[in-house]
Design a protein around this motif. Structure first.
Motif, mmCIF file in Angstrom:
data_model
loop_
_atom_site.group_PDB
_atom_site.id
_atom_site.type_symbol
_atom_site.label_atom_id
_atom_site.label_comp_id
_atom_site.label_asym_id
_atom_site.label_seq_id
_atom_site.Cartn_x
_atom_site.Cartn_y
_atom_site.Cartn_z
ATOM 1 N N ARG A 17 -1.143 -56.097 -3.575
ATOM 2 C CA ARG A 17 -1.411 -57.490 -3.237
ATOM 3 C C ARG A 17 -1.163 -57.682 -1.749
ATOM 4 O O ARG A 17 -0.108 -57.267 -1.231
ATOM 5 N N ILE A 18 -2.130 -58.269 -1.064
ATOM 6 C CA ILE A 18 -1.996 -58.528 0.367
ATOM 7 C C ILE A 18 -1.838 -60.027 0.563
ATOM 8 O O ILE A 18 -2.672 -60.814 0.095
ATOM 9 N N SER A 19 -0.766 -60.410 1.234
ATOM 10 C CA SER A 19 -0.450 -61.819 1.404
ATOM 11 C C SER A 19 -0.144 -62.144 2.859
ATOM 12 O O SER A 19 0.371 -61.299 3.604
ATOM 13 N N LEU A 20 -0.456 -63.373 3.243
ATOM 14 C CA LEU A 20 -0.014 -63.906 4.522
ATOM 15 C C LEU A 20 1.358 -64.516 4.294
ATOM 16 O O LEU A 20 1.521 -65.397 3.442
ATOM 17 N N MET A 21 2.346 -64.020 5.014
ATOM 18 C CA MET A 21 3.725 -64.430 4.822
ATOM 19 C C MET A 21 4.241 -65.212 6.030
ATOM 20 O O MET A 21 3.743 -65.043 7.146
ATOM 21 N N GLN A 22 5.249 -66.033 5.789
ATOM 22 C CA GLN A 22 5.936 -66.736 6.866
ATOM 23 C C GLN A 22 7.347 -66.190 6.973
ATOM 24 O O GLN A 22 8.127 -66.263 6.012
ATOM 25 N N GLY A 23 7.670 -65.602 8.105
ATOM 26 C CA GLY A 23 9.006 -65.081 8.337
ATOM 27 C C GLY A 23 9.705 -65.856 9.428
ATOM 28 O O GLY A 23 9.120 -66.772 10.024
ATOM 29 N N PRO A 24 10.938 -65.518 9.735
ATOM 30 C CA PRO A 24 11.686 -66.246 10.772
ATOM 31 C C PRO A 24 11.055 -66.149 12.160
ATOM 32 O O PRO A 24 11.255 -67.035 12.994
ATOM 33 N N ASP A 25 10.262 -65.099 12.398
ATOM 34 C CA ASP A 25 9.620 -64.926 13.705
ATOM 35 C C ASP A 25 8.145 -65.302 13.695
ATOM 36 O O ASP A 25 7.427 -65.029 14.665
ATOM 37 N N GLY A 26 7.676 -65.888 12.597
ATOM 38 C CA GLY A 26 6.283 -66.308 12.526
ATOM 39 C C GLY A 26 5.553 -65.633 11.383
ATOM 40 O O GLY A 26 6.147 -64.908 10.572
ATOM 41 N N PRO A 27 4.248 -65.830 11.303
ATOM 42 C CA PRO A 27 3.477 -65.255 10.194
ATOM 43 C C PRO A 27 3.276 -63.747 10.347
ATOM 44 O O PRO A 27 3.238 -63.223 11.459
ATOM 45 N N PHE A 28 3.164 -63.072 9.213
ATOM 46 C CA PHE A 28 2.827 -61.649 9.193
ATOM 47 C C PHE A 28 2.109 -61.354 7.882
ATOM 48 O O PHE A 28 2.021 -62.216 6.995
ATOM 49 N N VAL A 29 1.562 -60.147 7.777
ATOM 50 C CA VAL A 29 0.800 -59.759 6.593
ATOM 51 C C VAL A 29 1.591 -58.713 5.822
ATOM 52 O O VAL A 29 2.121 -57.763 6.414
ATOM 53 N N ARG A 30 1.674 -58.893 4.504
ATOM 54 C CA ARG A 30 2.424 -57.963 3.650
ATOM 55 C C ARG A 30 1.509 -57.351 2.598
ATOM 56 O O ARG A 30 0.758 -58.053 1.918
ATOM 57 N N ARG A 31 1.569 -56.032 2.451
ATOM 58 C CA ARG A 31 0.944 -55.322 1.334
ATOM 59 C C ARG A 31 2.064 -54.932 0.373
ATOM 60 O O ARG A 31 2.952 -54.149 0.715
ATOM 61 N N ASP A 32 2.014 -55.477 -0.843
ATOM 62 C CA ASP A 32 3.076 -55.280 -1.820
ATOM 63 C C ASP A 32 2.548 -54.463 -2.992
ATOM 64 O O ASP A 32 1.555 -54.835 -3.624
ATOM 65 N N LEU A 33 3.212 -53.355 -3.293
ATOM 66 C CA LEU A 33 2.784 -52.465 -4.367
ATOM 67 C C LEU A 33 3.517 -52.738 -5.673
ATOM 68 O O LEU A 33 3.372 -51.980 -6.636
ATOM 69 N N ALA A 34 4.296 -53.810 -5.725
ATOM 70 C CA ALA A 34 5.165 -54.056 -6.877
ATOM 71 C C ALA A 34 4.393 -54.169 -8.189
ATOM 72 O O ALA A 34 4.899 -53.778 -9.246
ATOM 73 N N HIS A 35 3.199 -54.721 -8.147
ATOM 74 C CA HIS A 35 2.454 -54.977 -9.378
ATOM 75 C C HIS A 35 1.329 -53.969 -9.619
ATOM 76 O O HIS A 35 0.474 -54.199 -10.475
ATOM 77 N N VAL A 36 1.346 -52.864 -8.894
ATOM 78 C CA VAL A 36 0.336 -51.828 -9.101
ATOM 79 C C VAL A 36 0.567 -51.167 -10.465
ATOM 80 O O VAL A 36 1.704 -50.846 -10.817
ATOM 81 N N PRO A 37 -0.485 -50.960 -11.271
ATOM 82 C CA PRO A 37 -0.316 -50.284 -12.559
ATOM 83 C C PRO A 37 0.335 -48.916 -12.384
ATOM 84 O O PRO A 37 0.140 -48.240 -11.367
ATOM 85 N N LEU A 38 1.105 -48.512 -13.377
ATOM 86 C CA LEU A 38 1.865 -47.268 -13.298
ATOM 87 C C LEU A 38 0.984 -46.075 -12.940
ATOM 88 O O LEU A 38 1.352 -45.246 -12.111
ATOM 89 N N TRP A 39 -0.217 -46.002 -13.532
ATOM 90 C CA TRP A 39 -1.067 -44.829 -13.312
ATOM 91 C C TRP A 39 -1.699 -44.789 -11.930
ATOM 92 O O TRP A 39 -2.242 -43.768 -11.518
ATOM 93 N N LEU A 40 -1.579 -45.920 -11.184
ATOM 94 C CA LEU A 40 -2.140 -45.958 -9.839
ATOM 95 C C LEU A 40 -1.071 -46.011 -8.751
ATOM 96 O O LEU A 40 -1.401 -46.114 -7.566
ATOM 97 N N ARG A 41 0.182 -45.940 -9.132
ATOM 98 C CA ARG A 41 1.245 -46.100 -8.143
ATOM 99 C C ARG A 41 1.252 -44.989 -7.096
ATOM 100 O O ARG A 41 1.486 -45.247 -5.920
ATOM 101 N N LEU A 42 0.996 -43.767 -7.513
ATOM 102 C CA LEU A 42 1.010 -42.670 -6.539
ATOM 103 C C LEU A 42 -0.117 -42.808 -5.513
ATOM 104 O O LEU A 42 0.147 -42.752 -4.304
ATOM 105 N N PRO A 43 -1.403 -43.011 -5.934
ATOM 106 C CA PRO A 43 -2.439 -43.186 -4.904
ATOM 107 C C PRO A 43 -2.239 -44.447 -4.066
ATOM 108 O O PRO A 43 -2.523 -44.446 -2.866
ATOM 109 N N ALA A 44 -1.706 -45.523 -4.670
ATOM 110 C CA ALA A 44 -1.461 -46.749 -3.902
ATOM 111 C C ALA A 44 -0.380 -46.506 -2.850
ATOM 112 O O ALA A 44 -0.504 -46.950 -1.702
ATOM 113 N N TRP A 45 0.674 -45.792 -3.244
ATOM 114 C CA TRP A 45 1.733 -45.447 -2.287
ATOM 115 C C TRP A 45 1.184 -44.551 -1.192
ATOM 116 O O TRP A 45 1.503 -44.723 -0.011
#
Length: 218
Positions: A17-45
């Motif tokens: 999941r790619i999200s626009l985030m707000q941090g203490p120093d301003g906006p940034f973009v985050r790619r989060d692998l937390a919800h990747v299906p188990l069988w795709l975790r290795l290629p996603a990583w």
């Protein structure tokens, strides 16, 4: 210190999941692998790690994302305000394509070939009209003087010239036309082997369609 908060979801697929985030120093973009299906975790990583390594190579370079953090599950990179090429087409904008070529040359001198610049979504038109390049998941690192890296760099250039032919055709030079006509064995191999496999995996197995990065179909 307050944890970063999500401003908007930019994209979500089987590789994270790619999200626009707000941090203490301003906006940034985050790619989060937390919800990747188990069988795709290795290629996603593997893809996220590949992007992190490429971004480390371009640290300090303008008009490409800067790596902020890579934890093995989350990749944070700097945010650049702009729109994808298909959203804000640089029609007739020769200055854009000249700057894009210079940007590509800088990238190649750093020993990075992007490998995914056929997708208009990976070219940005920044707020002031400058080009920027994003999404380094498929990028290759190597000696820029090697035959392999020169071949990949030439493929990057051909993809840029295809966009120039689409949006700024009157400014294509004779030399650029020759580059566009000269295909490589790598391109032919991809079209006959890699691309059919890619389409099968993405469309049949993963059930998603990126339309070659050119945005939603009408």
């Amino acid at each position: 210190m307050r944890s970063p908060s999500e401003i908007a979801a930019l994209k979500a697929d089987s590789f994270g999941r790619i999200s626009l985030m707000q941090g203490p120093d301003g906006p940034f973009v985050r790619r989060d692998l937390a919800h990747v299906p188990l069988w795709l975790r290795l290629p996603a990583w593997w893809l996220a790690r590949r992007e992190a390594l490429a971004l480390r190579k371009v640290a300090g370079m303008a008009d490409v994302p800067q790596l902020l953090d890579w934890t093995g599950r989350r990749l944070d990179r700097s945010y650049m305000e702009g729109a994808a090429m298909y959203q804000r087409p640089p029609r007739g904008d020769l200055a854009y394509f000249r700057a894009a070529r210079r940007l590509l040359q800088q990238l190649h001198r750093r020993g990075i070939a992007h490998n995914d610049l056929a997708k208009e979504a990976n070219w940005l038109v920044l707020a002031d009209g400058r080009p920027a390049i994003i999404d380094f998941q498929l990028a290759t690192r190597g000696d820029p003087r090697s035959r392999w890296m020169r071949l990949l760099a030439r493929q990057d250039l051909r993809h840029l010239l295809k966009h120039k032919r689409m949006y700024c055709a009157a400014s294509i030079t004779p030399v650029e036309r020759r580059v566009l006509k000269r295909t490589s064995w790598l391109r032919d191999l991809w079209f006959h082997t890699g691309k059919p496999v890619y389409r099968f995996i993405t469309r049949r197995l993963l059930k998603w369609e990126d339309n070659e990065g050119q945005g939603p179909k009408p």
